[in-house]
Design a protein around this motif. Structure first.
Motif, PDB file in Angstrom:
ATOM      1  N   PRO A  82       0.713  -1.260   0.012  1.00 61.61           N
ATOM      2  CA  PRO A  82       0.084  -0.158  -0.117  1.00 61.61           C
ATOM      3  C   PRO A  82       0.895   1.282  -0.031  1.00 61.61           C
ATOM      4  CG  PRO A  82      -1.091  -1.614   1.368  1.00 61.61           C
ATOM      5  CD  PRO A  82       0.173  -2.161   0.999  1.00 61.61           C
ATOM      6  N   ASP A  83       1.972   1.250   0.852  1.00 61.43           N
ATOM      7  CA  ASP A  83       2.792   2.572   0.620  1.00 61.43           C
ATOM      8  C   ASP A  83       3.168   2.812  -0.737  1.00 61.43           C
ATOM      9  OD1 ASP A  83       4.254   0.451   1.493  1.00 61.43           O
ATOM     10  OD2 ASP A  83       5.795   1.589   2.248  1.00 61.43           O
ATOM     11  N   ASP A  84       3.573   1.800  -1.282  1.00 63.31           N
ATOM     12  CA  ASP A  84       4.230   1.636  -2.894  1.00 63.31           C
ATOM     13  C   ASP A  84       3.112   2.316  -3.500  1.00 63.31           C
ATOM     14  OD1 ASP A  84       6.601  -0.588  -3.259  1.00 63.31           O
ATOM     15  OD2 ASP A  84       5.432  -0.491  -1.383  1.00 63.31           O
ATOM     16  N   ALA A  85       1.997   1.637  -3.527  1.00 63.42           N
ATOM     17  CA  ALA A  85       0.912   2.511  -4.324  1.00 63.42           C
ATOM     18  C   ALA A  85       0.422   3.744  -3.975  1.00 63.42           C
ATOM     19  CB  ALA A  85      -0.447   1.504  -4.113  1.00 63.42           C
ATOM     20  N   VAL A  86       0.402   4.303  -2.814  1.00 58.75           N
ATOM     21  CA  VAL A  86       0.190   5.687  -2.506  1.00 58.75           C
ATOM     22  C   VAL A  86       1.452   6.677  -3.244  1.00 58.75           C
ATOM     23  CG1 VAL A  86      -0.090   7.517  -0.863  1.00 58.75           C
ATOM     24  CG2 VAL A  86      -1.072   5.268  -0.330  1.00 58.75           C
ATOM     25  N   ALA A  87       2.552   6.106  -3.113  1.00 58.08           N
ATOM     26  CA  ALA A  87       3.690   6.824  -3.740  1.00 58.08           C
ATOM     27  C   ALA A  87       3.591   7.032  -5.057  1.00 58.08           C
ATOM     28  CB  ALA A  87       5.031   6.193  -3.182  1.00 58.08           C
ATOM     29  N   ASP A 108     -10.329   6.872  -3.991  1.00 61.49           N
ATOM     30  CA  ASP A 108      -9.654   5.944  -4.840  1.00 61.49           C
ATOM     31  C   ASP A 108      -9.859   4.505  -4.326  1.00 61.49           C
ATOM     32  OD1 ASP A 108      -7.785   4.041  -6.413  1.00 61.49           O
ATOM     33  OD2 ASP A 108      -6.294   5.604  -6.251  1.00 61.49           O
ATOM     34  N   LYS A 109     -11.097   3.840  -4.956  1.00 64.68           N
ATOM     35  CA  LYS A 109     -11.684   2.732  -4.486  1.00 64.68           C
ATOM     36  C   LYS A 109     -10.668   1.529  -4.361  1.00 64.68           C
ATOM     37  CE  LYS A 109     -14.201   1.052  -8.357  1.00 64.68           C
ATOM     38  NZ  LYS A 109     -15.602   0.677  -8.909  1.00 64.68           N
ATOM     39  N   GLU A 110      -9.985   1.681  -5.509  1.00 61.77           N
ATOM     40  CA  GLU A 110      -8.833   0.390  -5.668  1.00 61.77           C
ATOM     41  C   GLU A 110      -7.700   0.391  -4.590  1.00 61.77           C
ATOM     42  OE1 GLU A 110     -11.288   0.932  -9.239  1.00 61.77           O
ATOM     43  OE2 GLU A 110      -9.917   2.440  -8.289  1.00 61.77           O
ATOM     44  N   LEU A 111      -7.386   1.774  -4.392  1.00 61.33           N
ATOM     45  CA  LEU A 111      -6.350   1.831  -3.397  1.00 61.33           C
ATOM     46  C   LEU A 111      -7.041   1.702  -2.005  1.00 61.33           C
ATOM     47  CD1 LEU A 111      -3.571   3.019  -2.633  1.00 61.33           C
ATOM     48  CD2 LEU A 111      -4.217   5.368  -2.562  1.00 61.33           C
ATOM     49  N   GLY A 160      -9.351  -0.409  -1.208  1.00 58.40           N
ATOM     50  CA  GLY A 160      -9.327  -1.772  -1.083  1.00 58.40           C
ATOM     51  C   GLY A 160      -7.887  -2.513  -0.856  1.00 58.40           C
ATOM     52  N   MET A 161      -6.932  -1.987  -1.457  1.00 56.28           N
ATOM     53  CA  MET A 161      -5.522  -2.519  -1.281  1.00 56.28           C
ATOM     54  C   MET A 161      -5.290  -2.209   0.238  1.00 56.28           C
ATOM     55  SD  MET A 161      -1.964  -1.695  -3.178  1.00 56.28           S
ATOM     56  CE  MET A 161      -2.122  -2.867  -4.396  1.00 56.28           C
ATOM     57  N   ILE A 162      -5.454  -1.022   0.564  1.00 59.36           N
ATOM     58  CA  ILE A 162      -5.093  -0.765   2.154  1.00 59.36           C
ATOM     59  C   ILE A 162      -5.750  -1.496   3.077  1.00 59.36           C
ATOM     60  CG2 ILE A 162      -5.423   0.994   3.795  1.00 59.36           C
ATOM     61  CD1 ILE A 162      -4.755   3.021   1.636  1.00 59.36           C
ATOM     62  N   GLY A 163      -7.097  -1.912   2.749  1.00 63.95           N
ATOM     63  CA  GLY A 163      -8.082  -2.680   3.658  1.00 63.95           C
ATOM     64  C   GLY A 163      -7.441  -4.152   3.667  1.00 63.95           C
ATOM     65  N   ALA A 164      -6.955  -4.484   2.601  1.00 61.79           N
ATOM     66  CA  ALA A 164      -6.622  -6.032   2.496  1.00 61.79           C
ATOM     67  C   ALA A 164      -5.250  -6.053   3.346  1.00 61.79           C
ATOM     68  CB  ALA A 164      -6.746  -6.646   1.032  1.00 61.79           C
ATOM     69  N   TRP A 165      -4.470  -5.178   3.017  1.00 61.37           N
ATOM     70  CA  TRP A 165      -3.217  -5.369   3.472  1.00 61.37           C
ATOM     71  C   TRP A 165      -3.367  -5.306   5.184  1.00 61.37           C
ATOM     72  CZ3 TRP A 165       1.273  -6.916   2.144  1.00 61.37           C
ATOM     73  CH2 TRP A 165       2.437  -6.785   2.779  1.00 61.37           C
ATOM     74  N   ASN A 166      -4.194  -4.235   5.656  1.00 57.59           N
ATOM     75  CA  ASN A 166      -4.229  -4.067   7.029  1.00 57.59           C
ATOM     76  C   ASN A 166      -4.943  -5.036   7.838  1.00 57.59           C
ATOM     77  OD1 ASN A 166      -2.744  -1.673   7.271  1.00 57.59           O
ATOM     78  ND2 ASN A 166      -4.624  -0.314   6.880  1.00 57.59           N
ATOM     79  N   ALA A 167      -5.879  -5.703   7.275  1.00 46.91           N
ATOM     80  CA  ALA A 167      -6.598  -6.902   7.721  1.00 46.91           C
ATOM     81  C   ALA A 167      -5.692  -8.209   7.996  1.00 46.91           C
ATOM     82  CB  ALA A 167      -7.918  -7.294   6.792  1.00 46.91           C
ATOM     83  N   GLN A 168      -4.907  -8.262   7.011  1.00 39.20           N
ATOM     84  CA  GLN A 168      -3.859  -9.260   7.023  1.00 39.20           C
ATOM     85  C   GLN A 168      -3.103  -9.216   8.203  1.00 39.20           C
ATOM     86  OE1 GLN A 168      -1.492 -11.095   3.742  1.00 39.20           O
ATOM     87  NE2 GLN A 168       0.023  -9.780   4.409  1.00 39.20           N
ATOM     88  N   SER A 200      -7.874   3.395   8.215  1.00 33.97           N
ATOM     89  CA  SER A 200      -7.119   4.549   7.553  1.00 33.97           C
ATOM     90  C   SER A 200      -5.929   4.785   7.653  1.00 33.97           C
ATOM     91  CB  SER A 200      -8.223   5.807   7.597  1.00 33.97           C
ATOM     92  OG  SER A 200      -9.640   5.451   7.116  1.00 33.97           O
ATOM     93  N   GLN A 201      -4.913   4.126   7.461  1.00 36.14           N
ATOM     94  CA  GLN A 201      -3.516   4.027   7.858  1.00 36.14           C
ATOM     95  C   GLN A 201      -2.755   3.350   6.918  1.00 36.14           C
ATOM     96  OE1 GLN A 201      -1.309   1.369   8.739  1.00 36.14           O
ATOM     97  NE2 GLN A 201      -0.399   1.717  11.132  1.00 36.14           N
ATOM     98  N   VAL A 202      -1.373   3.983   6.549  1.00 38.32           N
ATOM     99  CA  VAL A 202      -0.597   3.404   5.925  1.00 38.32           C
ATOM    100  C   VAL A 202       0.754   3.855   6.397  1.00 38.32           C
ATOM    101  CG1 VAL A 202       0.446   3.645   3.505  1.00 38.32           C
ATOM    102  CG2 VAL A 202      -1.886   3.533   3.612  1.00 38.32           C
ATOM    103  N   CYS A 203       1.867   2.851   6.427  1.00 39.09           N
ATOM    104  CA  CYS A 203       3.201   3.195   7.008  1.00 39.09           C
ATOM    105  C   CYS A 203       3.863   4.223   6.203  1.00 39.09           C
ATOM    106  CB  CYS A 203       3.867   2.056   7.064  1.00 39.09           C
ATOM    107  SG  CYS A 203       4.316   1.115   5.595  1.00 39.09           S
ATOM    108  N   HIS A 204       4.332   5.211   6.766  1.00 41.20           N
ATOM    109  CA  HIS A 204       5.044   6.348   6.005  1.00 41.20           C
ATOM    110  C   HIS A 204       6.413   5.950   5.842  1.00 41.20           C
ATOM    111  CE1 HIS A 204       5.453  10.443   4.789  1.00 41.20           C
ATOM    112  NE2 HIS A 204       5.847  10.856   5.637  1.00 41.20           N
ATOM    113  N   ALA A 205       6.622   5.186   4.916  1.00 43.60           N
ATOM    114  CA  ALA A 205       7.847   4.625   4.303  1.00 43.60           C
ATOM    115  C   ALA A 205       8.250   5.051   3.130  1.00 43.60           C
ATOM    116  CB  ALA A 205       7.890   3.047   4.408  1.00 43.60           C
TER     117      ALA A 205
END
Length: 451
Positions: free
Chosen positions: A56-61, A252-255, A257-265, A325-330
């Motif tokens: 997800p942090d790659d996708a946001v970048a 951005d619904k795709e993004l 979904g990616m954040i949610g799937a990653w955080n759930a895992q 609603s959280q993404v690591c700031h890397a």
């Protein structure tokens, strides 16, 4: 955002920006170039190598850098995880309208689990026949393609957001003309782990350090050295900057979904790791008496276990507090450095020499490095909140441009839904693990905690 071009003016004394002879030559006007408008890597580049694990942090970048990457010749090397990520890369790049000049190749995989539902998240957003898609180099040798791509560019830029395995054996001539932005931490630890087993840990560190110093110019980024180990993008942070950023991301619904799937895992798989660590601590205490003796070998062992547990707990706590609603700031921190047209982050950029300490942990050395081509993003503890706020401010300013319907930066097909479903609703739903997802994911790496 203004795109200030390199000039022939003399830089102020003490400036970290390189003198003009170290800046890349201007790319040919016949094709689009990638411009870094400010900061230590300010310059114009005629090709971009993007090395990414598409987390997800790659996708946001990638989303935030998309306006600068459109039309730029690119080689995208994807890796990490057991799945082939080339199709996800193609769909994501196409959805953000940066697919027309890109080629995608699968790099080195790993056993790090990757949520299977993330693979096709961008399929519908990139399904139109009018959208230009990148070419997949099926079965391509990532290292050979990387060498060829960089060699063909006169002023290449390497954006290294995953373990840079494909760079390990590149000719020094190619590295010597390449400018790089490198996110370290887990990525560099994994890079070292993949080096020949015959090498000692110190020899592997020396290989890593040699790579960082081989580039024409390089910026090394670690959260732990700059904004803090646990820094994340949260909607409540810093006078509305975080909210502005999340307003854009949640559209951005795709993004989402990616954040949610990653955080759930992450929540699901970190919990047993925390439990396992606590059981190990209990076992140590059960078989030994932990007394006040400062020389006891038990204290360092317990501290290592507790630090590992704390990393995971802090990630889980942040995800839960932010309701997903959280993404690591890397990797987003790297993006901020490349979008910083007002040099807000330049004061925190220090020339350095890559080294390591007695415990064989990577460590930048700042003394006597005036002629170094390597710099590190670094802030003392008291300034880390300021640096974090400044970096989020840079990202928020870019998202404001992307949210404007009149802006050429506005990505295509980024509206959350035509059916009235909000981004937060999508995120909430994505945090409900499906039966298939639960079966597919049985473990996770510490990547989110270490990045």
């Amino acid at each position: 955002m203004a795109t200030n071009q390199p000039t022939n003016t003399v830089q102020p004394e003490g400036s970290l920006r390189p003198s003009i002879e170290t800046e890349p030559a201007r790319a040919s006007s016949s094709k689009k170039s990638f411009t870094v408008p400010g900061g230590y890597l300010k310059g114009v580049y005629d090709g971009v190598l993007l090395s990414t694990d598409l987390e997800p942090d790659d996708a946001v970048a990638i989303k935030l850098l998309a306006p600068e990457l459109r039309g730029v010749p690119m080689l995208v090397v994807v890796g990490q995880g057991p799945s082939d990520k080339t199709q996800l890369a193609v769909q994501m790049l196409a959805a953000y309208d940066i697919g027309s000049s890109a080629r995608v190749v699968q790099g080195q995989t790993s056993e790090v689990p990757f949520p299977t539902q993330m693979i096709d998240l961008y399929a519908s957003a990139s399904s139109s026949s009018a959208i230009l898609k990148p070419e997949i180099v099926a079965g391509g040798d990532a290292a050979a393609l990387t060498a060829d791509f960089l060699a063909r560019c006169s002023a290449p830029f390497a954006l290294l957001l995953k373990p840079p395995h494909e760079m390990a054996n590149l000719d020094t001539t190619i590295l010597g003309k390449t400018t790089a932005a490198v996110y370290g931490s887990f990525n560099l630890a994994t890079f070292r782990a993949a080096l020949p087993a015959s090498l000692s840990e110190e020899e592997k560190l020396l290989r890593q350090e040699a790579l960082l110093h081989s580039f024409k110019l390089a910026l090394w980024v670690e959260r732990s050295l700059s904004v803090g180990r646990d820094s994340v993008l949260e909607s409540e942070k810093f006078d509305g900057g975080g909210k502005k950023l999340w307003d854009c991301l949640l559209a951005d619904k795709e993004l989402v979904g990616m954040i949610g799937a990653w955080n759930a895992q992450t929540l699901k798989t970190f919990a047993p790791k925390v439990s396992k660590g606590m059981n190990e601590i209990k076992a140590i205490c059960d078989k030994s008496t932990v007394g006040p003796d400062a020389t006891s070998p038990l204290w360092p062992e317990l501290l290592v276990l507790l630090e590992g547990i704390d990393k995971k707990v802090q990630v889980m706590k942040s995800i839960t507090k932010c309701k997903g609603s959280q993404v690591c700031h890397a990797d987003t921190l790297v993006a901020a450095l490349l979008l910083d047209d007002k040099d807000a982050l330049l004061p925190y950029t220090k020339k350095c020499r890559a080294s390591h300490d007695a415990q064989l942990k990577p460590k930048p050395v700042l003394d006597g490095c005036e002629d170094s081509r390597l710099a590190v993003l670094m802030a003392p503890e008291a300034q880390r909140d300021d640096l974090e706020a400044a970096s989020i401010g840079v990202l928020a300013a870019c998202t404001a441009c992307q949210m404007s319907p009149d802006s050429p930066r506005t990505p295509i097909s980024r509206v959350a839904s035509n059916k009235g479903t909000s981004g937060r609703d999508l995120l909430r739903d994505s945090l409900k693990p499906s039966r298939a997802a639960s079966a597919a994911v049985s473990a996770t790496s510490d990547e989110e905690a270490l990045n």
